[in-house]
Design an enzyme around this catalytic site. Sequence first.
Site, mmCIF file in Angstrom:
data_model
loop_
_atom_site.group_PDB
_atom_site.id
_atom_site.type_symbol
_atom_site.label_atom_id
_atom_site.label_comp_id
_atom_site.label_asym_id
_atom_site.label_seq_id
_atom_site.Cartn_x
_atom_site.Cartn_y
_atom_site.Cartn_z
ATOM 1 N NE ARG A 74 -4.428 -5.959 6.756
ATOM 2 C CZ ARG A 74 -5.450 -5.430 5.899
ATOM 3 N NH1 ARG A 74 -5.475 -6.570 4.733
ATOM 4 N NH2 ARG A 74 -6.174 -4.560 5.706
ATOM 5 C CG HIS A 75 3.472 -2.187 5.840
ATOM 6 N ND1 HIS A 75 3.724 -3.341 6.449
ATOM 7 C CD2 HIS A 75 4.420 -2.050 5.063
ATOM 8 C CE1 HIS A 75 4.759 -3.833 6.298
ATOM 9 N NE2 HIS A 75 5.470 -3.006 5.302
ATOM 10 C CB ALA A 76 2.322 1.529 1.390
#
Length: 137
Positions: A48-50
Site C-alpha cells: 500500500r505504497h509507491a
Amino acid sequence: MEIEIIDFQKHGDDRGGLVSLELNNNIPFDIKRVYYIFDTLSDVTRGRHAHKRLRQLTVAVKGSCRFLLDDGNNKLEIVLNCASQGLYIGPGVWREMSDFSDDCVLLVLADDIYDEADYIRDYQQFLDAVNDQQLDG
Ligand code: TYD
C-alpha cells in the site's frame, strides 16, 4: 507502467533447484539492500505504497502472493508463485500484496537503503504526484 517479469535461468538438477541473482546479468540495478517478508497472515494486505525513486525486484522464493500494481492510470494483478521468476517494480508504481500463502517468503532486492522519505503511503498523494509528474517512473 514501469514493471517487468524477469525469468531467471534455473541451474538446478536432480538434486534440487538453484537460481543466481547477479548484478549486470539478471538484476537491472546496483543492489544496496536485501530484505524478505515471511509469516504474513493470509488475510493481510501489505505494501500500500509507491516509491519516488526506489527500484526493486521481488521473488516469491517460496509459496505465492498476489500483487496489485497501479501507475495511477492502469492497474494490473500479478501472482508470484515461482522461485525462478522475478517482478521488477520501478518508481511511481503503487503496490499492494495480498493472498499470501502460509509458506510465502518474498525476497526483495532494492537499489537503495531504507528511506521513509522515499515512500508515498497515501493513495491520494500518489495520484496527485502522478498528475504533477513528480515521480521518476
Ligand atoms: P512496511 O513498509 O510497512 O512493509 P510492507 O511494505 O511489507 O507492508 O514496513 C514495515 C516496517 O519495517 C516499517 O516500520 C518500516 C520497516 N522497514 C525497515 O526498517 N527497513 C526496510 O528495509 C523495510 C522494507 C521496512
